[in-house]
Design a protein around this motif. Structure first.
Motif, PDB file in Angstrom:
ATOM      1  N   LEU A   1      25.556  15.014 -14.133  1.00 42.11           N
ATOM      2  CA  LEU A   1      25.619  14.524 -15.626  1.00 42.11           C
ATOM      3  C   LEU A   1      26.862  13.646 -15.922  1.00 42.11           C
ATOM      4  O   LEU A   1      26.690  12.818 -16.701  1.00 42.11           O
ATOM      5  N   TYR A   2      27.877  13.976 -15.540  1.00 43.76           N
ATOM      6  CA  TYR A   2      29.083  13.249 -15.509  1.00 43.76           C
ATOM      7  C   TYR A   2      28.930  11.728 -14.996  1.00 43.76           C
ATOM      8  O   TYR A   2      29.595  10.798 -15.923  1.00 43.76           O
ATOM      9  N   ASN A   3      28.482  11.622 -13.774  1.00 41.15           N
ATOM     10  CA  ASN A   3      28.424  10.447 -13.327  1.00 41.15           C
ATOM     11  C   ASN A   3      27.342   9.782 -14.273  1.00 41.15           C
ATOM     12  O   ASN A   3      27.393   8.330 -14.399  1.00 41.15           O
ATOM     13  N   GLU A   4      26.354  10.308 -14.904  1.00 45.55           N
ATOM     14  CA  GLU A   4      25.571   9.370 -15.800  1.00 45.55           C
ATOM     15  C   GLU A   4      25.885   9.226 -17.221  1.00 45.55           C
ATOM     16  O   GLU A   4      25.145   8.995 -18.035  1.00 45.55           O
ATOM     17  N   TYR A   5      27.261   9.504 -17.352  1.00 49.82           N
ATOM     18  CA  TYR A   5      27.925   9.135 -18.628  1.00 49.82           C
ATOM     19  C   TYR A   5      27.634  10.392 -19.807  1.00 49.82           C
ATOM     20  O   TYR A   5      27.367  10.016 -20.887  1.00 49.82           O
ATOM     21  N   GLN A   6      26.639  11.489 -19.412  1.00 51.68           N
ATOM     22  CA  GLN A   6      26.452  12.485 -20.271  1.00 51.68           C
ATOM     23  C   GLN A   6      27.637  13.454 -20.452  1.00 51.68           C
ATOM     24  O   GLN A   6      27.279  14.670 -19.995  1.00 51.68           O
ATOM     25  N   SER A   7      28.673  13.130 -20.980  1.00 47.81           N
ATOM     26  CA  SER A   7      29.734  14.040 -20.902  1.00 47.81           C
ATOM     27  C   SER A   7      29.561  15.197 -21.738  1.00 47.81           C
ATOM     28  O   SER A   7      30.189  16.140 -21.041  1.00 47.81           O
ATOM     29  N   ALA A   8      28.802  15.242 -22.809  1.00 45.26           N
ATOM     30  CA  ALA A   8      28.825  16.354 -23.702  1.00 45.26           C
ATOM     31  C   ALA A   8      28.013  17.468 -22.957  1.00 45.26           C
ATOM     32  O   ALA A   8      28.325  18.592 -22.826  1.00 45.26           O
ATOM     33  N   ALA A   9      26.644  16.855 -22.339  1.00 44.89           N
ATOM     34  CA  ALA A   9      25.945  17.740 -21.412  1.00 44.89           C
ATOM     35  C   ALA A   9      26.772  18.442 -20.256  1.00 44.89           C
ATOM     36  O   ALA A   9      26.379  19.471 -19.934  1.00 44.89           O
ATOM     37  N   ALA A  10      27.526  17.529 -19.686  1.00 42.71           N
ATOM     38  CA  ALA A  10      28.309  17.942 -18.463  1.00 42.71           C
ATOM     39  C   ALA A  10      29.403  19.022 -18.683  1.00 42.71           C
ATOM     40  O   ALA A  10      29.360  19.865 -18.169  1.00 42.71           O
ATOM     41  N   PHE A  11      29.938  18.599 -20.111  1.00 46.56           N
ATOM     42  CA  PHE A  11      30.977  19.713 -20.402  1.00 46.56           C
ATOM     43  C   PHE A  11      30.271  21.002 -20.999  1.00 46.56           C
ATOM     44  O   PHE A  11      30.722  22.279 -20.579  1.00 46.56           O
ATOM     45  N   ALA A  12      29.076  20.857 -21.294  1.00 46.78           N
ATOM     46  CA  ALA A  12      28.218  22.120 -21.826  1.00 46.78           C
ATOM     47  C   ALA A  12      28.053  23.078 -20.623  1.00 46.78           C
ATOM     48  O   ALA A  12      28.224  24.146 -20.774  1.00 46.78           O
ATOM     49  N   VAL A  13      27.650  22.386 -19.628  1.00 49.33           N
ATOM     50  CA  VAL A  13      27.262  23.428 -18.387  1.00 49.33           C
ATOM     51  C   VAL A  13      28.525  23.769 -17.750  1.00 49.33           C
ATOM     52  O   VAL A  13      28.674  24.864 -17.389  1.00 49.33           O
ATOM     53  N   ALA A  14      29.716  22.813 -18.001  1.00 48.69           N
ATOM     54  CA  ALA A  14      30.987  23.237 -17.340  1.00 48.69           C
ATOM     55  C   ALA A  14      31.533  24.419 -18.017  1.00 48.69           C
ATOM     56  O   ALA A  14      32.176  25.215 -17.459  1.00 48.69           O
ATOM     57  N   SER A  15      31.109  24.582 -19.336  1.00 48.29           N
ATOM     58  CA  SER A  15      31.618  25.671 -20.341  1.00 48.29           C
ATOM     59  C   SER A  15      31.107  27.006 -19.729  1.00 48.29           C
ATOM     60  O   SER A  15      31.856  27.904 -19.727  1.00 48.29           O
TER      61      SER A  15
END
Length: 299
Positions: free
Chosen positions: A247-261
């Motif tokens: 997700l982060y590599n696809e520039y979906q930072s909000a979604a990436a950090f949501a799963v990271a949370s």
């Protein structure tokens, strides 16, 4: 030695370790600043970024089918790796701490092996063994058995990197306890299993639980080894950490950090469980010391 000498000795020792108030405040300030900079600030950034688009976007990110598949795979790998490492760690620690045998030091070295090599290297080792061009690759292909780029590879990699955690918590404790209690129980007619369940296991239960907590935390947060053996197949072999990377590599930072949370929440739960176990262990130790002192006074 006169009665006043121990008191004088304790006073001198206390004076030797007592610092001025300014030094104490400086040390406490440095420690709190370090924690705030390297622990609290990153956690705050993770949750703030995860929620920057609102709760609806947050829920959409963690309920996405690919995210749910990654969560299930992470929990599955953890659910398999932790019990297996619990059994292995307990058996290895029992053998090392209670018995003398040839190859004992070699076993200790092998247990520490995952600490000594990079997780990425361990993943490459599995590729060399079970990959298509590996030692057993042709045989596995012939029998239509998939380990690399499939769930079994994820589980094997997770088991490997988490091997030391339970054993390493138990080995020093069992070595310090010795085998006198077990030998006494066997002398009185108890079987090996009865001795284990009645004496050995109760003596190490808190260290065992502590090791299980650390093992579970490491299994859920593993990235390097599973990244090599997973193949990054969405919906099939992506764990939570790999899903965050994609997700982060696809520039979906909000979604990436949501799963990271979610991983951060699991880490906080692990930290709380660890603190609870340590507190219970200290309480049990204090109670045992009080009982020992009371028995000595009675005699």
């Amino acid at each position: 030695m006169t009665p006043s000498e121990p008191v004088r000795g304790r006073a001198i020792a206390a004076q030797a370790v007592t610092e001025s108030r300014a030094v104490r405040f400086l040390l406490i300030g440095i420690a709190l600043s370090f924690l705030a900079l390297f622990l609290l600030l990153p956690l705050a950034i993770v949750f703030a970024t995860a929620l920057q688009k609102g709760w609806i976007a947050y829920w959409a990110a963690i309920s996405d089918p690919m995210a749910r598949s990654a969560i299930r795979l992470t929990l599955l790998a953890t659910a398999i790796a932790v019990p297996l490492n619990l059994v292995f760690g307990l058996a290895a620690a029992w053998a090392i701490g209670k018995f003398q045998f040839r190859g004992k030091q070699l076993l200790i070295t092998l247990i520490d092996l995952p600490f000594s090599i990079s997780p990425v290297v361990s993943g490459l080792i599995y590729m060399l063994v079970f990959g298509l061009q590996g030692w057993f690759g042709a045989w596995l292909e012939e029998h239509d058995i998939r380990i690399i780029f499939a769930v079994p590879g994820i589980v094997l990699a997770t088991i490997f990197v988490t091997v030391p955690f339970v054993a390493r918590e138990l080995i020093p404790l069992m070595q310090a306890q010795g085998a006198e209690e077990e030998e006494a129980a066997i002398t009185l007619g108890a079987s090996g299993w009865r001795t284990f369940w009645s004496i050995t296991l109760p003596n190490v239960k808190w260290a065992l639980l502590y090791g299980v907590i650390l093992c579970a935390a490491r299994a859920m947060g593993e990235f390097g080894a599973v990244s090599v053996v997973s193949g990054h197949i969405r919906g099939l072999t992506n764990t939570m950490t790999l899903h965050v990377e994609i997700l982060y590599n696809e520039y979906q930072s909000a979604a990436a950090f949501a799963v990271a949370s979610l991983l951060a929440l699991l880490a906080l739960v692990t930290l709380a469980a660890r603190g609870s176990v340590e507190w219970r262990a200290r309480q049990q130790l204090r109670a045992a010391l009080r009982r020992s002192e009371e028995e000595s006074h009675e005699h």
